[in-house]
Scaffold this motif. Structure first.
Motif, PDB file in Angstrom:
ATOM      1  N   SER A   1      -3.694  13.682   3.398  1.00  0.00           N
ATOM      2  CA  SER A   1      -3.474  12.755   4.800  1.00  0.00           C
ATOM      3  C   SER A   1      -3.331  11.719   5.208  1.00  0.00           C
ATOM      4  O   SER A   1      -2.338  11.228   5.512  1.00  0.00           O
ATOM      5  CB  SER A   1      -3.984  13.699   5.523  1.00  0.00           C
ATOM      6  OG  SER A   1      -3.725  15.439   5.566  1.00  0.00           O
ATOM      7  N   MET A   2      -4.554  10.718   4.352  1.00  0.00           N
ATOM      8  CA  MET A   2      -4.131   9.568   4.696  1.00  0.00           C
ATOM      9  C   MET A   2      -2.915   8.743   3.634  1.00  0.00           C
ATOM     10  O   MET A   2      -2.496   8.140   4.426  1.00  0.00           O
ATOM     11  CB  MET A   2      -5.294   8.747   4.393  1.00  0.00           C
ATOM     12  CG  MET A   2      -6.830   9.531   5.278  1.00  0.00           C
ATOM     13  SD  MET A   2      -8.511   9.206   4.829  1.00  0.00           S
ATOM     14  CE  MET A   2      -8.113   7.169   4.968  1.00  0.00           C
ATOM     15  N   VAL A   3      -3.330   9.633   2.261  1.00  0.00           N
ATOM     16  CA  VAL A   3      -2.410   8.800   2.171  1.00  0.00           C
ATOM     17  C   VAL A   3      -1.060   8.630   2.324  1.00  0.00           C
ATOM     18  O   VAL A   3      -0.159   7.915   2.453  1.00  0.00           O
ATOM     19  CB  VAL A   3      -2.336   9.063   0.446  1.00  0.00           C
ATOM     20  CG1 VAL A   3      -1.139   8.490  -0.793  1.00  0.00           C
ATOM     21  CG2 VAL A   3      -3.716   8.385  -0.311  1.00  0.00           C
ATOM     22  N   ILE A   4      -0.427   9.846   2.599  1.00  0.00           N
ATOM     23  CA  ILE A   4       0.763  10.282   3.693  1.00  0.00           C
ATOM     24  C   ILE A   4       1.401   9.475   4.812  1.00  0.00           C
ATOM     25  O   ILE A   4       2.108   8.381   4.653  1.00  0.00           O
ATOM     26  CB  ILE A   4       0.969  12.309   3.601  1.00  0.00           C
ATOM     27  CG1 ILE A   4       1.229  12.294   2.266  1.00  0.00           C
ATOM     28  CG2 ILE A   4       1.949  12.103   4.629  1.00  0.00           C
ATOM     29  CD1 ILE A   4       0.694  13.857   2.870  1.00  0.00           C
ATOM     30  N   ILE A   5       0.174   9.564   5.422  1.00  0.00           N
ATOM     31  CA  ILE A   5       0.281   8.820   6.370  1.00  0.00           C
ATOM     32  C   ILE A   5       0.540   7.023   6.375  1.00  0.00           C
ATOM     33  O   ILE A   5       1.191   6.535   7.652  1.00  0.00           O
ATOM     34  CB  ILE A   5      -0.937   8.497   7.810  1.00  0.00           C
ATOM     35  CG1 ILE A   5      -0.547  10.597   8.176  1.00  0.00           C
ATOM     36  CG2 ILE A   5      -0.689   8.389   9.198  1.00  0.00           C
ATOM     37  CD1 ILE A   5       0.334  10.485   8.573  1.00  0.00           C
ATOM     38  N   ALA A   6      -0.423   6.372   5.838  1.00  0.00           N
ATOM     39  CA  ALA A   6      -0.347   5.641   5.150  1.00  0.00           C
ATOM     40  C   ALA A   6       1.229   4.469   4.768  1.00  0.00           C
ATOM     41  O   ALA A   6       1.933   3.927   5.043  1.00  0.00           O
ATOM     42  CB  ALA A   6      -1.446   4.475   4.257  1.00  0.00           C
ATOM     43  N   ASP A   7       1.584   6.033   4.190  1.00  0.00           N
ATOM     44  CA  ASP A   7       2.390   5.122   3.172  1.00  0.00           C
ATOM     45  C   ASP A   7       4.165   5.164   4.632  1.00  0.00           C
ATOM     46  O   ASP A   7       4.600   4.191   3.935  1.00  0.00           O
ATOM     47  CB  ASP A   7       3.600   6.388   2.151  1.00  0.00           C
ATOM     48  CG  ASP A   7       3.876   5.462   1.228  1.00  0.00           C
ATOM     49  OD1 ASP A   7       4.048   5.071   0.352  1.00  0.00           O
ATOM     50  OD2 ASP A   7       5.369   6.166   2.029  1.00  0.00           O
ATOM     51  N   ALA A   8       4.020   6.027   5.119  1.00  0.00           N
ATOM     52  CA  ALA A   8       5.204   6.398   6.420  1.00  0.00           C
ATOM     53  C   ALA A   8       5.041   5.237   6.871  1.00  0.00           C
ATOM     54  O   ALA A   8       5.703   4.751   7.806  1.00  0.00           O
ATOM     55  CB  ALA A   8       4.308   8.084   6.945  1.00  0.00           C
ATOM     56  N   ILE A   9       3.298   4.957   7.959  1.00  0.00           N
ATOM     57  CA  ILE A   9       3.697   3.671   8.501  1.00  0.00           C
ATOM     58  C   ILE A   9       4.601   2.946   7.611  1.00  0.00           C
ATOM     59  O   ILE A   9       4.939   1.919   8.649  1.00  0.00           O
ATOM     60  CB  ILE A   9       2.078   3.408   9.294  1.00  0.00           C
ATOM     61  CG1 ILE A   9       1.784   4.496  10.208  1.00  0.00           C
ATOM     62  CG2 ILE A   9       1.851   2.137   9.864  1.00  0.00           C
ATOM     63  CD1 ILE A   9      -0.068   4.758  10.290  1.00  0.00           C
ATOM     64  N   GLU A  10       3.837   2.353   7.026  1.00  0.00           N
ATOM     65  CA  GLU A  10       3.995   0.808   6.091  1.00  0.00           C
ATOM     66  C   GLU A  10       5.511   0.964   5.804  1.00  0.00           C
ATOM     67  O   GLU A  10       6.431  -0.098   6.144  1.00  0.00           O
ATOM     68  CB  GLU A  10       3.290   0.243   4.732  1.00  0.00           C
ATOM     69  CG  GLU A  10       3.729  -0.433   4.149  1.00  0.00           C
ATOM     70  CD  GLU A  10       3.297  -0.502   2.631  1.00  0.00           C
ATOM     71  OE1 GLU A  10       3.684   0.207   1.497  1.00  0.00           O
ATOM     72  OE2 GLU A  10       2.401  -0.775   2.748  1.00  0.00           O
ATOM     73  N   THR A  11       6.429   2.270   5.422  1.00  0.00           N
ATOM     74  CA  THR A  11       8.100   2.361   4.871  1.00  0.00           C
ATOM     75  C   THR A  11       8.641   1.764   6.804  1.00  0.00           C
ATOM     76  O   THR A  11       8.994   0.784   7.291  1.00  0.00           O
ATOM     77  CB  THR A  11       7.913   4.081   5.153  1.00  0.00           C
ATOM     78  OG1 THR A  11       7.737   3.905   3.397  1.00  0.00           O
ATOM     79  CG2 THR A  11       9.690   3.850   5.079  1.00  0.00           C
TER      80      THR A  11
END
Length: 241
Positions: A157-167
């Motif tokens: 979940s952390m990887v998904i959220i971090a990637d989406a926020i960076e995008t």
């Protein structure tokens, strides 16, 4: 006989057409809030703004949501509901987890920076619970121990959220595509390559690699690293612990 309507003086500002009042419901509030986030981002969202879009007062919204935090919590759950549920009967559990993570990340990226709501929160809405249940079924079905399943859910979940926020941040900065980001990334590469090689030999040596790969490729790499680690714990159903 009365004359025709007298026109207003030309120096007066024309009256605004009042917003059409929409039937108010929790669904209408959520739909409007999501549309505003998609248009202007999370920071622009407020109860007052949603109410204005619905042609009502902010106080009316509190009949459905106790506060903005509750609205955001349910808004996040609505977005989670757009992601397809993982399939426990998929023949390849690793491929299914990877497919599911990509789908979740793409759903978040489709809604600006809505992923910020998930930071430091454990989603417990009905859609989030169903998604978690389905993904746990895949992991447990692979014979992964329960405590590893729980930790894996958290880290993925952390990887998904971090990637989406960076995008979302890249989009805010005008880097909507890989091509848009290329000038900035090339500057970073050239800067790293120009560092004193005697002090930063490793950065200079791999400067080109530091910016290689698309966002999808890098996200896939992060998932592969995690899945390779999880595979160490997997065992056939019914196998020995």
């Amino acid at each position: 006989m009365p004359s025709a309507a007298i026109p207003a003086p030309p120096w007066r500002a024309p009256k605004k057409t009042p917003a059409a009042r929409q039937p108010l419901s929790a669904e209408a509030v959520l739909s409007t809030a999501l549309r505003l986030v998609d248009k202007d981002g999370l920071d622009a969202l407020s109860m007052r703004r949603v109410a204005q879009e619905l042609g009502t007062g902010a106080a009316s919204l509190y009949a459905y949501f106790a506060n903005k935090d509750e609205l955001l919590e349910q808004l996040l759950d609505r977005v989670v509901g757009e992601a397809p549920l993982p399939r426990a009967d998929a023949p390849d559990w690793q491929a299914e987890v990877k497919r599911s993570c990509f789908a979740s990340r793409n759903v978040f990226c489709a809604h600006r920076d809505i992923a910020k709501v998930a930071r430091a929160n454990i989603p417990t809405g009905p859609n989030s619970l169903r998604y978690t249940e389905a993904l746990l079924a895949v992991l447990r079905g692979a014979g992964i121990p329960d405590h590893i399943c729980a930790w894996a859910m958290d880290q993925m979940s952390m990887v998904i959220i971090a990637d989406a926020i960076e995008t979302a941040i890249h989009v805010e900065l005008g880097r909507r595509t890989e091509a848009d980001a290329a000038p900035y990334l090339n500057q970073v590469r050239d800067y790293l390559a120009s560092l004193p090689a005697d002090e930063f030999p490793n950065l200079v040596a791999i400067a080109p690699a530091m910016i290689e790969g698309s966002g999808d490729e890098r996200f896939a790499f992060a998932l592969d690293v995690m899945l390779d680690g999880l595979a160490r714990y997997a065992r056939p159903a019914g196998g020995a612990a």
